[in-house]
Design a protein around this motif. Structure first.
Motif, PDB file in Angstrom:
ATOM      1  N   SER A   2       0.834  -1.200   0.000  1.00 41.86           N
ATOM      2  CA  SER A   2       0.000   0.000   0.000  1.00 41.86           C
ATOM      3  C   SER A   2       0.872   1.255   0.000  1.00 41.86           C
ATOM      4  O   SER A   2       0.397   2.348  -0.266  1.00 41.86           O
ATOM      5  CB  SER A   2      -0.922   0.005   1.209  1.00 41.86           C
ATOM      6  OG  SER A   2      -0.133  -0.067   2.374  1.00 41.86           O
ATOM      7  N   HIS A   3       2.179   1.084   0.290  1.00 40.14           N
ATOM      8  CA  HIS A   3       3.056   2.250   0.276  1.00 40.14           C
ATOM      9  C   HIS A   3       3.700   2.481  -1.087  1.00 40.14           C
ATOM     10  O   HIS A   3       4.417   3.449  -1.269  1.00 40.14           O
ATOM     11  CB  HIS A   3       4.174   2.096   1.330  1.00 40.14           C
ATOM     12  CG  HIS A   3       3.650   2.028   2.724  1.00 40.14           C
ATOM     13  ND1 HIS A   3       4.398   1.598   3.774  1.00 40.14           N
ATOM     14  CD2 HIS A   3       2.430   2.327   3.229  1.00 40.14           C
ATOM     15  CE1 HIS A   3       3.666   1.639   4.884  1.00 40.14           C
ATOM     16  NE2 HIS A   3       2.461   2.077   4.563  1.00 40.14           N
ATOM     17  N   LEU A   4       3.477   1.551  -2.029  1.00 40.27           N
ATOM     18  CA  LEU A   4       4.038   1.781  -3.370  1.00 40.27           C
ATOM     19  C   LEU A   4       3.239   2.880  -4.059  1.00 40.27           C
ATOM     20  O   LEU A   4       2.060   3.096  -3.757  1.00 40.27           O
ATOM     21  CB  LEU A   4       3.969   0.487  -4.187  1.00 40.27           C
ATOM     22  CG  LEU A   4       4.893  -0.628  -3.707  1.00 40.27           C
ATOM     23  CD1 LEU A   4       4.579  -1.924  -4.434  1.00 40.27           C
ATOM     24  CD2 LEU A   4       6.348  -0.246  -3.910  1.00 40.27           C
ATOM     25  N   HIS A   5       3.881   3.550  -4.997  1.00 43.68           N
ATOM     26  CA  HIS A   5       3.205   4.706  -5.594  1.00 43.68           C
ATOM     27  C   HIS A   5       2.054   4.272  -6.492  1.00 43.68           C
ATOM     28  O   HIS A   5       2.252   3.469  -7.410  1.00 43.68           O
ATOM     29  CB  HIS A   5       4.219   5.529  -6.405  1.00 43.68           C
ATOM     30  CG  HIS A   5       3.748   6.928  -6.592  1.00 43.68           C
ATOM     31  ND1 HIS A   5       2.632   7.236  -7.328  1.00 43.68           N
ATOM     32  CD2 HIS A   5       4.204   8.101  -6.099  1.00 43.68           C
ATOM     33  CE1 HIS A   5       2.435   8.538  -7.301  1.00 43.68           C
ATOM     34  NE2 HIS A   5       3.379   9.089  -6.558  1.00 43.68           N
ATOM     35  N   PRO A   6       0.843   4.822  -6.246  1.00 36.82           N
ATOM     36  CA  PRO A   6      -0.328   4.375  -7.025  1.00 36.82           C
ATOM     37  C   PRO A   6      -0.213   4.663  -8.525  1.00 36.82           C
ATOM     38  O   PRO A   6      -0.832   3.977  -9.334  1.00 36.82           O
ATOM     39  CB  PRO A   6      -1.504   5.144  -6.411  1.00 36.82           C
ATOM     40  CG  PRO A   6      -0.887   6.247  -5.609  1.00 36.82           C
ATOM     41  CD  PRO A   6       0.489   5.801  -5.221  1.00 36.82           C
ATOM     42  N   ILE A   7       0.614   5.659  -8.897  1.00 34.02           N
ATOM     43  CA  ILE A   7       0.804   5.892 -10.342  1.00 34.02           C
ATOM     44  C   ILE A   7       1.299   4.598 -10.993  1.00 34.02           C
ATOM     45  O   ILE A   7       0.890   4.235 -12.087  1.00 34.02           O
ATOM     46  CB  ILE A   7       1.819   7.030 -10.608  1.00 34.02           C
ATOM     47  CG1 ILE A   7       1.192   8.385 -10.314  1.00 34.02           C
ATOM     48  CG2 ILE A   7       2.310   6.996 -12.055  1.00 34.02           C
ATOM     49  CD1 ILE A   7       2.076   9.573 -10.668  1.00 34.02           C
ATOM     50  N   TYR A   8       2.187   3.895 -10.281  1.00 35.39           N
ATOM     51  CA  TYR A   8       2.800   2.715 -10.900  1.00 35.39           C
ATOM     52  C   TYR A   8       2.074   1.418 -10.568  1.00 35.39           C
ATOM     53  O   TYR A   8       2.050   0.510 -11.393  1.00 35.39           O
ATOM     54  CB  TYR A   8       4.279   2.621 -10.490  1.00 35.39           C
ATOM     55  CG  TYR A   8       5.047   3.844 -10.930  1.00 35.39           C
ATOM     56  CD1 TYR A   8       5.130   4.174 -12.282  1.00 35.39           C
ATOM     57  CD2 TYR A   8       5.632   4.704 -10.004  1.00 35.39           C
ATOM     58  CE1 TYR A   8       5.793   5.321 -12.693  1.00 35.39           C
ATOM     59  CE2 TYR A   8       6.301   5.850 -10.420  1.00 35.39           C
ATOM     60  CZ  TYR A   8       6.377   6.154 -11.761  1.00 35.39           C
ATOM     61  OH  TYR A   8       7.017   7.278 -12.172  1.00 35.39           O
ATOM     62  N   THR A   9       1.476   1.337  -9.355  1.00 35.12           N
ATOM     63  CA  THR A   9       0.827   0.059  -9.013  1.00 35.12           C
ATOM     64  C   THR A   9      -0.365  -0.203  -9.931  1.00 35.12           C
ATOM     65  O   THR A   9      -0.687  -1.347 -10.224  1.00 35.12           O
ATOM     66  CB  THR A   9       0.367   0.027  -7.533  1.00 35.12           C
ATOM     67  OG1 THR A   9      -0.397   1.193  -7.280  1.00 35.12           O
ATOM     68  CG2 THR A   9       1.545  -0.068  -6.595  1.00 35.12           C
ATOM     69  N   ARG A  65       2.592  13.587 -14.436  1.00 32.03           N
ATOM     70  CA  ARG A  65       1.885  13.322 -13.164  1.00 32.03           C
ATOM     71  C   ARG A  65       2.881  13.090 -12.026  1.00 32.03           C
ATOM     72  O   ARG A  65       2.679  13.542 -10.910  1.00 32.03           O
ATOM     73  CB  ARG A  65       0.976  12.100 -13.312  1.00 32.03           C
ATOM     74  CG  ARG A  65      -0.168  12.347 -14.266  1.00 32.03           C
ATOM     75  CD  ARG A  65      -1.237  11.255 -14.190  1.00 32.03           C
ATOM     76  NE  ARG A  65      -2.358  11.629 -15.038  1.00 32.03           N
ATOM     77  CZ  ARG A  65      -2.624  11.069 -16.234  1.00 32.03           C
ATOM     78  NH1 ARG A  65      -1.896  10.076 -16.681  1.00 32.03           N
ATOM     79  NH2 ARG A  65      -3.636  11.516 -16.959  1.00 32.03           N
ATOM     80  N   ARG A  66       3.964  12.384 -12.318  1.00 33.33           N
ATOM     81  CA  ARG A  66       4.964  12.103 -11.268  1.00 33.33           C
ATOM     82  C   ARG A  66       5.628  13.394 -10.805  1.00 33.33           C
ATOM     83  O   ARG A  66       6.088  13.489  -9.659  1.00 33.33           O
ATOM     84  CB  ARG A  66       6.007  11.113 -11.812  1.00 33.33           C
ATOM     85  CG  ARG A  66       6.801  10.416 -10.744  1.00 33.33           C
ATOM     86  CD  ARG A  66       5.914   9.492  -9.893  1.00 33.33           C
ATOM     87  NE  ARG A  66       6.681   8.854  -8.809  1.00 33.33           N
ATOM     88  CZ  ARG A  66       6.850   9.383  -7.602  1.00 33.33           C
ATOM     89  NH1 ARG A  66       6.317  10.555  -7.297  1.00 33.33           N
ATOM     90  NH2 ARG A  66       7.555   8.735  -6.681  1.00 33.33           N
TER      91      ARG A  66
END
Ligand code: PMP
Ligand code: GLN
Length: 391
Positions: free
Chosen positions: A6-13, A132-133
Motif C-alpha cells: 500500500s506504500h508503493l506509488h499508485p501511479i505505478y501500481t 503526473r509524477r
C-alpha cells in the motif's frame, strides 16, 4: 515477509506495462512478426559499429562528464547547424540516456506541482505519467485524423491560468504526421502570449520522407529561451537499444535541466557517445539510413495497398497507420491488435493505447516498416489472409 504494497506509488501500481513491451513480449512468446514496437531489423550502419569498436577498444570505460562527452556535445550542435540551420552552441547540449531520460529531466525541471501541461493526443506514452509524477496535470488536446493538424482554437480552449508547458512531438509518433510551418509559428505565438515552456520531442526529426526538411519550434522567433529540444541517436541511426539522446536548450536552461539529469542517470556509456559523435560528423551516414527507410516505407505501403488495406497519409517516422474501417475490418483497434498477433502472427500497435481524453478514434492501428521487404510482404499477406476469415 509481507510487502508494504500500500506504500508503493499508485501511479505505478495501477499502471499496465507499455503497449510496446506488451506487443513485443507477445511476439517473442508466439513467434509472431513484430511490426509493433518501433525498431529496425538487421545490422546498423557498418561505420557506426566500427566507431563503437574503436571507442570500446581504445577509449575510456569510466564515468564520462555529467553533461556528456565534449566531442558529442559539439557534434550535436554542428549536426543541427548543418541540417536545421540552428545556432546553438555546444554548451546548450546535455547528453542523456535516450530521449526518454531527456523527457524526464526536462519535465522534472519545468513542471511544478499543480502546473497544467498541454499534450496533443495521440501522445507518446511516457509524457502523461512523467508529468503526473512531477505533480503536474496533463490536459489533452485531441487531434483529428486523417491529417492530425494542430488547431489553434482547441489549443486556446485548453489553456488555463495554470498552464505552464506544452509538449510537442514533431514529427508525431504514432501518426507519422508533421507540423506545418504555419503551425510552428502559431504555437510559438501561443507560447509567447501565454508564457509557456515548450518541450519539443523531435526524436523523429531525421526520419522525414519526400524531401521534407525538419524545422524546430526552438528556431521560431522568441523561442530560444523557452523551448527544450530533444533528440535521439536511436532514431537517427536505427539503434534503439543504445539509448543515447540529448536535450538542446539555451545554456542557462540546459544547466538547470542538467541538475535533474544528474540524479536520473548522471551519464551515458562513453563508448556509445563517442561512436554517435563520429557518426553525426559523417555527412552521409544519417542520410543513408533515411534512404533505406524510404524504401521500407514504400514497400510496406505498396504491400498494404495491394491487399486492400487503407493507409492514412503520413510523411515521417518508421510507421504507417491503417484505417481498419476503410479496410473492411469491423474490429476495434485493441481487438484487432490482440487478435492479429495471436491469429495472424503479426504484431501491431492500436492507436487508442496512446490516447487519453476525448475524441479517441478506435479504428486505427500502427505498423512499423523498417524491416526487410520479404518480412513486410509476409506480414501483410498473413494479415490479409486472416482478414478474409473475419465475419
Ligand atoms: N519520444 C518519442 C516520440 C518516441 O517515439 C521515442 C521512442 N520511439 C522516444 C521518445 C524515446 O526515445 P529513446 O529510445 O531515445 O529513449
Ligand atoms: N518509441 C517506440 C515506438 O514507438 C517504443 C519505445 C519503447 O518501447 N519504450 O515503438
Amino acid at each position: 515477509m509481507t510487502t508494504p504494497s500500500s506504500h508503493l506509488h499508485p501511479i505505478y501500481t495501477d499502471m499496465p506495462v507499455t503497449i510496446f513491451e506488451h506487443m513485443s513480449a507477445l511476439s517473442r512468446e508466439l513467434g509472431a512478426i513484430n511490426l509493433g514496437q518501433g525498431f529496425p531489423d538487421g545490422a546498423p550502419p557498418a561505420a557506426l559499429l566500427d566507431a563503437l569498436a574503436q571507442a570500446a577498444n581504445q577509449g575510456s570505460h569510466q564515468y564520462p562528464p555529467m553533461l556528456g562527452l565534449p566531442v558529442l556535445r559539439g557534434a550535436v550542435a554542428s549536426f543541427y547547424h548543418r541540417s536545421q540551420s540552428l545556432d546553438m552552441p555546444p554548451e546548450s547540449v546535455v547528453v542523456t540516456s535516450g530521449a526518454t531520460e531527456a523527457l524526464a529531466a526536462a519535465i522534472f525541471a519545468v513542471v511544478k506541482p499543480g502546473d497544467e501541461v498541454l499534450l496533443f493526443a495521440p501522445a507518446y506514452d511516457a509524457y502523461a505519467p512523467l508529468v503526473r509524477r512531477a505533480g503536474g496535470i496533463p490536459r489533452f488536446v485531441p487531434l483529428q485524423p486523417p491529417l492530425w493538424s494542430l488547431d489553434r482554437e482547441s489549443i486556446v480552449k485548453a489553456i488555463t491560468p495554470r498552464t505552464r508547458v506544452l509538449i510537442l512531438n514533431d514529427p508525431l509518433n504514432p501518426t507519422g504526421s508533421v507540423a506545418a510551418a504555419d503551425d510552428l509559428a502559431m504555437l510559438a505565438a501561443l507560447c509567447l502570449e501565454y508564457d509557456l515552456w515548450a518541450i519539443c520531442d523531435e526524436v523523429w526529426e531525421n526520419v522525414r520522407f519526400d524531401g521534407l526538411r525538419h524545422a524546430s519550434l526552438l528556431a521560431e522567433p522568441g523561442m530560444a529561451g523557452r523551448a527544450i529540444k530533444i533528440g535521439s541517436a536511436g532514431k537517427i541511426f536505427g539503434v534503439t537499444g543504445w539509448k543515447v539522446g540529448w536535450i538542446v536548450a539555451a545554456p542557462d536552461v540546459a544547466a538547470v535541466i542538467a541538475r535533474a539529469h544528474q540524479f536520473l542517470t548522471f551519464t551515458t556509456p562513453p563508448m556509445l557517445q563517442a561512436a554517435v559523435a563520429e557518426s553525426l560528423d559523417d555527412p552521409q551516414l544519417a542520410d543513408a539510413c533515411l534512404a533505406q527507410w524510404a524504401e521500407s516505407r514504400s514497400a510496406l505501403n505498396a504491400a498494404l495497398a495491394r491487399h486492400g488495406f487503407a493507409v492514412l497519409p503520413g510523411s515521417a517516422t518508421w510507421f504507417s497507420c491503417i484505417d481498419l474501417r476503410a479496410s473492411g475490418i469491423a474490429l476495434d483497434d485493441c481487438n484487432f491488435s490482440e487478435r492479429a498477433v495471436r491469429e495472424a502472427g503479426v504484431a501491431s500497435i492500436p492507436l487508442s493505447a496512446l490516447w487519453e481524453g476525448d475524441g479517441m478514434p478506435r479504428h486505427i492501428v500502427r505498423l512499423c516498416h523498417c524491416k526487410p521487404e520479404s518480412m513486410l510482404n509476409e506480414a501483410v499477406e498473413k494479415l490479409a489472409a486472416w482478414r478474409s476469415t473475419l465475419e
